[in-house]
Scaffold this active site. Structure first.
Site, short mmCIF file in Angstrom:
data_model
loop_
_atom_site.label_atom_id
_atom_site.label_comp_id
_atom_site.label_asym_id
_atom_site.label_seq_id
_atom_site.Cartn_x
_atom_site.Cartn_y
_atom_site.Cartn_z
N GLY A 1 0.79 -1.22 0.00
CA GLY A 1 0.00 0.00 0.00
C GLY A 1 0.82 1.27 0.00
O GLY A 1 0.27 2.35 0.25
N ASP A 2 2.13 1.17 -0.28
CA ASP A 2 2.98 2.36 -0.34
C ASP A 2 4.17 2.05 -1.22
O ASP A 2 4.11 1.15 -2.05
CB ASP A 2 3.40 2.79 1.07
CG ASP A 2 3.59 4.30 1.20
OD1 ASP A 2 4.26 4.88 0.33
OD2 ASP A 2 3.07 4.89 2.16
N ASP A 3 5.28 2.79 -1.05
CA ASP A 3 6.45 2.58 -1.90
C ASP A 3 6.98 1.16 -1.77
O ASP A 3 7.06 0.61 -0.66
CB ASP A 3 7.56 3.55 -1.50
CG ASP A 3 7.16 5.01 -1.67
OD1 ASP A 3 6.55 5.34 -2.70
OD2 ASP A 3 7.46 5.80 -0.76
N SER B 1 1.55 4.77 -4.46
CA SER B 1 2.87 5.39 -4.33
C SER B 1 3.80 4.98 -5.46
O SER B 1 3.36 4.85 -6.59
CB SER B 1 3.44 5.05 -2.95
OG SER B 1 2.61 5.60 -1.93
#
Length: 473
Positions: free
Chosen positions: A251-253, A287
């Protein structure tokens, strides 16, 4: 004339890779000859300390006792803690030096769903506070500091943070402290994390901070695409880090390189350098595949990203910074990137914001320079480049070579390249870069301004070709 420079470029690259291949014996992997012998003369199973792998019994004490016992073998060749098949529920525990933590096939270390089993510790000195909330932070599930020669590996065992309860607490504003990572190792040297699956971390998955000589390889890291801030691997104020052959969907980098936050990072002054990211595949809808920052106040340099494949994602490569950060990002070479259905291929954000407190210096401007993108290809791209520098603080020597992106034609009036306060060079780019400050050709006069392209940079940049940590491309 153009064809002659193209031939020169091809010959230089061919000569370089041939020389590099010879110098490393054709190896395509991260190797550390001086690190982490997988054969340990002393080995115990977690079951010998009363652990029960039923997914219900809390085994924190068993892990702590086993590692306390194995510490007596630290100066006798080291030790191995064997985790057999089963569901081993535990709270946070500390590793020791000269250790192999081995997860057998079918073994899962489960993070407790009670916040009381994740102790609260002081914030990192380069951050000055918890990343999410002022004050302290929860300690990671697997933790260690001031360690040497640590291996976390196995037969594709699993480390599962059971993070959904933490995500709910975060979204509902019910947390008093910053969420914990799955693995955080601090001030440590000679680390290998390999051949495992990481699931559902409460926060960032793997966080080496103030470390050197780190290998992260052959990992699968998974979390729901909507899970908040579940970064894959975040090397932070660390040197000689190699991340390769990983599949990451979070859910991010997927990977985020950091080095401290505003005045705290400037004061602590621990850069991240000599970072190699090789053969990374994955997806993130919120991201980036690889980001640098936004916490980069200690400086980031000598970053090599090669063979990145990103699909159905928000952003390919991103640099994030802001007035107040200070520090620098320089000498970054991105090579061989494949992007499929990515909204923004390359993005620079010069006004990211997010400050730890009101004491940052807005006049502390970052230096962003010598960033090269080479052999970047993609289809189904929303925007080729969204490049926003800082007024009065141009990002300079930004280079694009052999970049071919098929951009969706949703708005024919909108340029595929949007630029402000950036300056550099480009050659063989499609769609053509429309920013005047980037239109000047790289060859024949500016290859030395583009990191990774001049003969000197390719062969002897910062002595990397002679350094034992970087054995291949």
């Amino acid at each position: 004339m153009k064809r002659s420079f193209l031939l020169l470029y091809v010959l230089l690259v061919h000569a370089f890779y041939g020389a590099w291949s010879s110098s490393v014996g054709g190896s395509l992997h991260c190797e550390y000859s001086n690190l982490a012998n997988l054969h340990r003369p002393h080995s115990v199973s977690i079951t010998e300390f009363g652990a029960v792998g039923d997914g219900v019994t809390l085994n924190t004490k068993a892990f702590q006792n086993a590692l306390f016992y194995l510490n007596s073998f630290s100066d006798k060749g080291g030790a191995k803690l064997f985790v057999p098949a089963g569901q081993w529920l535990t709270g946070s525990f500390d590793l020791i030096s000269h250790l192999t933590l081995w997860l057998d096939k079918g073994a899962t270390i489960l993070g407790s769903t009670s916040s009381e089993d994740w102790p609260v510790v002081e914030p990192l000195p380069s951050y000055g506070r918890g990343r999410e909330l002022p004050g302290q932070r929860h300690r990671s599930l697997i933790y260690g500091q001031n360690l040497t020669d640590v291996v976390i590996t196995g037969e594709n065992g699993t480390i599962n943070g059971q993070g959904s309860i933490w995500w709910d607490w975060f979204r509902n504003g019910e947390l008093n402290y910053t969420r914990p990572h799955l693995v955080e190792l601090m001030n440590s040297t000679g680390l290998i994390i390999s051949n495992l699956t990481f699931l559902n971390s409460p926060f960032w998955n793997i966080h080496p901070v103030y470390c050197r000589d780190v290998v992260v390889k052959n990992l699968t890291i998974l979390a729901p695409l909507e899970s908040p801030n579940t970064d894959g691997v975040d090397p932070d104020s660390s040197t000689n880090v190699c991340i390769e052959d990983c599949y990451i969907v979070t859910g991010d980098d997927l990977v985020s390189i950091k080095s401290g936050w505003d005045e705290y990072g400037i004061s602590y002054a621990r850069p991240s350098s000599k970072i190699k990211i090789n053969r990374l595949t994955g997806q993130t809808t919120s991201s980036s595949g690889v980001s640098i920052g936004s916490e980069m106040s200690g400086g980031v340099s000598e970053v090599y990203i090669k063979d990145l494949h990103l699909f159905n994602s928000s952003t390919g490569i991103r640099i994030k910074t802001s007035p107040g950060r200070g520090g620098y990002v320089r000498n970054v070479h991105v090579l061989n990137v494949k992007l499929d259905n990515v909204k923004k291929a390359i993005r620079f954000t010069g006004k990211y914001g997010e400050h730890p407190d009101e004491n940052f210096d807005p006049k502390a401007l970052p230096v962003i320079e010598k960033i090269t993108f080479e052999n970047v290809h993609g289809g189904g791209i929303g925007v080729a480049g969204l490049l926003e520098g800082i007024e009065g603080d141009e990002f300079k020597n930004i280079c694009f070579l052999n970049v071919t992106l098929t951009v969706k034609k949703k708005n024919s009036k909108k340029s595929p390249w949007e630029c402000s306060n950036v300056r550099g060079y480009s050659q063989w780019v499609s769609p053509e870069i429309t920013c005047d400050s980037l239109k000047e050709s790289i060859f024949p006069e500016h290859q030395s301004d583009c990191f990774g392209l001049s003969e000197n940079n390719l062969e002897i940049s910062s002595g990397l070709s002679r350094s034992p940590w970087l054995l291949s491309w």
